[in-house]
Design a protein around this motif. Sequence first.
Motif, PDB file in Angstrom:
ATOM      1  N   GLY A  92     -18.827  -9.989   1.568  1.00 48.99           N
ATOM      2  CA  GLY A  92     -19.019 -10.733   0.328  1.00 48.99           C
ATOM      3  C   GLY A  92     -18.537  -9.945  -0.869  1.00 48.99           C
ATOM      4  N   HIS A  93     -18.815  -8.631  -0.874  1.00 48.73           N
ATOM      5  CA  HIS A  93     -18.359  -7.762  -1.957  1.00 48.73           C
ATOM      6  C   HIS A  93     -16.835  -7.719  -1.996  1.00 48.73           C
ATOM      7  CE1 HIS A  93     -17.775  -4.290  -4.497  1.00 48.73           C
ATOM      8  NE2 HIS A  93     -17.293  -3.577  -3.493  1.00 48.73           N
ATOM      9  N   ALA A  94     -16.218  -7.639  -0.822  1.00 45.29           N
ATOM     10  CA  ALA A  94     -14.762  -7.561  -0.759  1.00 45.29           C
ATOM     11  C   ALA A  94     -14.113  -8.849  -1.248  1.00 45.29           C
ATOM     12  CB  ALA A  94     -14.326  -7.262   0.669  1.00 45.29           C
ATOM     13  N   GLU A 149     -14.845  -7.005  -9.553  1.00 47.68           N
ATOM     14  CA  GLU A 149     -15.656  -7.739 -10.522  1.00 47.68           C
ATOM     15  C   GLU A 149     -15.809  -6.986 -11.845  1.00 47.68           C
ATOM     16  OE1 GLU A 149     -18.862 -10.206  -8.108  1.00 47.68           O
ATOM     17  OE2 GLU A 149     -18.935  -8.073  -7.552  1.00 47.68           O
ATOM     18  N   ARG A 150     -15.286  -5.766 -11.893  1.00 47.99           N
ATOM     19  CA  ARG A 150     -15.339  -4.968 -13.123  1.00 47.99           C
ATOM     20  C   ARG A 150     -14.128  -4.038 -13.149  1.00 47.99           C
ATOM     21  NH1 ARG A 150     -19.258  -2.446  -9.721  1.00 47.99           N
ATOM     22  NH2 ARG A 150     -18.900  -0.193  -9.482  1.00 47.99           N
ATOM     23  N   GLY A 185      -6.185  -8.739 -11.523  1.00 47.60           N
ATOM     24  CA  GLY A 185      -7.040  -9.515 -12.415  1.00 47.60           C
ATOM     25  C   GLY A 185      -8.178  -8.765 -13.059  1.00 47.60           C
ATOM     26  N   GLN A 186      -8.077  -7.434 -13.163  1.00 51.41           N
ATOM     27  CA  GLN A 186      -9.090  -6.623 -13.838  1.00 51.41           C
ATOM     28  C   GLN A 186      -8.404  -5.480 -14.575  1.00 51.41           C
ATOM     29  OE1 GLN A 186     -12.133  -6.428 -14.677  1.00 51.41           O
ATOM     30  NE2 GLN A 186     -13.220  -7.997 -13.494  1.00 51.41           N
ATOM     31  N   ASP A 208     -16.766   2.070  -3.305  1.00 54.86           N
ATOM     32  CA  ASP A 208     -16.790   0.637  -3.582  1.00 54.86           C
ATOM     33  C   ASP A 208     -15.478   0.115  -4.162  1.00 54.86           C
ATOM     34  OD1 ASP A 208     -16.867   1.797  -6.074  1.00 54.86           O
ATOM     35  OD2 ASP A 208     -18.890   1.099  -6.585  1.00 54.86           O
ATOM     36  N   GLY A 209     -14.462   0.981  -4.234  1.00 51.53           N
ATOM     37  CA  GLY A 209     -13.162   0.546  -4.717  1.00 51.53           C
ATOM     38  C   GLY A 209     -12.987   0.587  -6.217  1.00 51.53           C
ATOM     39  N   TYR A 210     -13.997   1.096  -6.940  1.00 55.11           N
ATOM     40  CA  TYR A 210     -13.891   1.107  -8.401  1.00 55.11           C
ATOM     41  C   TYR A 210     -13.512   2.474  -8.970  1.00 55.11           C
ATOM     42  CZ  TYR A 210     -15.790  -3.582  -8.392  1.00 55.11           C
ATOM     43  OH  TYR A 210     -15.970  -4.939  -8.170  1.00 55.11           O
ATOM     44  N   THR A 211     -13.465   3.497  -8.117  1.00 58.16           N
ATOM     45  CA  THR A 211     -13.019   4.820  -8.544  1.00 58.16           C
ATOM     46  C   THR A 211     -11.962   5.302  -7.565  1.00 58.16           C
ATOM     47  OG1 THR A 211     -15.224   5.326  -9.409  1.00 58.16           O
ATOM     48  CG2 THR A 211     -13.705   7.165  -9.132  1.00 58.16           C
ATOM     49  N   LEU A 212     -10.736   5.515  -8.065  1.00 57.31           N
ATOM     50  CA  LEU A 212      -9.616   5.919  -7.234  1.00 57.31           C
ATOM     51  C   LEU A 212      -9.049   7.239  -7.736  1.00 57.31           C
ATOM     52  CD1 LEU A 212      -7.772   2.458  -7.082  1.00 57.31           C
ATOM     53  CD2 LEU A 212      -9.462   3.352  -5.461  1.00 57.31           C
ATOM     54  N   LEU A 213      -8.315   7.916  -6.861  1.00 55.02           N
ATOM     55  CA  LEU A 213      -7.709   9.205  -7.193  1.00 55.02           C
ATOM     56  C   LEU A 213      -6.198   9.113  -7.092  1.00 55.02           C
ATOM     57  CD1 LEU A 213      -7.929  12.369  -7.603  1.00 55.02           C
ATOM     58  CD2 LEU A 213      -7.899  12.506  -5.088  1.00 55.02           C
ATOM     59  N   LEU A 214      -5.506   9.636  -8.096  1.00 57.27           N
ATOM     60  CA  LEU A 214      -4.072   9.838  -7.958  1.00 57.27           C
ATOM     61  C   LEU A 214      -3.898  11.196  -7.280  1.00 57.27           C
ATOM     62  CD1 LEU A 214      -1.241   8.597  -8.731  1.00 57.27           C
ATOM     63  CD2 LEU A 214      -1.157  10.447 -10.386  1.00 57.27           C
ATOM     64  N   GLY A 215      -3.736  11.155  -5.982  1.00 61.67           N
ATOM     65  CA  GLY A 215      -3.615  12.392  -5.213  1.00 61.67           C
ATOM     66  C   GLY A 215      -2.254  12.502  -4.581  1.00 61.67           C
ATOM     67  N   GLY A 216      -2.172  13.342  -3.547  1.00 59.36           N
ATOM     68  CA  GLY A 216      -0.905  13.525  -2.866  1.00 59.36           C
ATOM     69  C   GLY A 216      -0.705  14.956  -2.431  1.00 59.36           C
TER      70      GLY A 216
END
Length: 344
Positions: free
Chosen positions: A43-45, A50-51, A81-82, A107-115
Motif C-alpha cells: 500500500g505504501h509503495a 507522498e512527500r 510528481g513530488q 522508505d524511499g524518501y532519503t537517497l544517497l548520491l554514491g558510487g
Amino acid sequence: MQDTLKIAFAAKLLEGRPTRRKTAPGLLALLVVAFMPIASVRGHAQTYPERPIKIVVPFPAGGPTDVAARLAAQSLSARIGQNVVVENLAGAGGALGAKAVADAAPDGYTLLLGGTNVNAITASLSKNLGFDPIKSFAPVAPITVDFMALTASPRVPADTFQQFVQHAKNNPGKLSYGAPPGIYIHYAAEFFKIKTGTNILFVPYKGATPMITDLLGGHIDMLFNNKSTLLTHFKEGKLKPLAVTSEIRWPELPDTPIMKEVGVIGFPREVWFGLLAPAGTPAVIVDKLNHAINEGLRSAELRASLAKIGMEARIGTASDFAAALAEQVREWKTVVDATGIKVD
C-alpha cells in the motif's frame, strides 16, 4: 487485493477444519497479522511518494557532482510528481553523508548520491565507519560516469606524459601533487607513482577549487581530477592534459593519449555516480525510482546537460548498478592495496 483474497481463503480453510471454535478465530487472527506487513508495504509503495524526496550529496555544493545530482533531482521530480531536494552533507571523504543515509528509514524518501568513492573505495579503507559501504545500501540506479585526467601545472617544463615522467624522475622528491585524502584522485596519483617509478610529494587539500588554483599558480606540479572538473581548463589552455583514463580518447582532446597508450596498464577507467537507498527499502519503491530515473536519462535534454559538464549518462537497472559497484570495489581494492595507504 491479493492479500485480502489470501486472508479470506485462509479463513475459508479454517471454517472446514475440525478444530475447536476457540482456536480457529485465534489462528485467523494470526494469519491476518502475518499478512498485514505485506499489505502495508504494498500500500505504501502504491501511494509513494507522498512527500518530498531528499538526495544527500556527500560532497560540497557547486562542483560537477553536485550539479549532476541537481540535474537528476529536477528530472526525477518532473517524472515522479513530488519535489526532490538536494542536501549537501560533506565530510570524511563522503562517509559522513553516506552514514546519514544508511541510518535513515528505508522508505524511499532519503537517497544517497554514491558510487565509486563513497561506496567502492570506502569499502577498502576503514572498518570503523559505523555502516557498511555496500551492505547498508540498496542500489537504485546509475546516473552517470566520469573519467579522470592527469594534468600538470603550466609552469612544469613538460608537454607530454613521457616528458613529465622523465622530469619527475630527474627531480625525485621535488615535485608535488594535490588531492583530498582518501578519495579516488588521491589513490589514482599514488598508483601513477607506482606504475611510473616516480617520487612525487603528496599535498592534502580539502577540495578541488583551492587545489586547482594552486596548480595554476605553480604551487603544486600535477594532479588527477575528473573530466567534468578539468575540461574547461583544458579547452581554455590553462592546464596541460597529459593522459586520460577512459577506454578511448576523449572527443574533446583527440591528441591526448589514454593510459594504455603510454604504457600504464591496469589503471581504473571510470568513476561511477548513482542513487542508493537505505538497505531494506522495498523493491517496488526501488523499481519505481529506477524507472523514473531511466526515463529522464533517456531524454536528450538531460543527456546533453550531463555532457556539457563532461559526464556521460548511464542507464541501467538496480542490478546493473549493483554489479558495477561490485566491479569498482574489486578494481579499486587493487589500487588501494598497492599504495598501502589507509585513511580513517
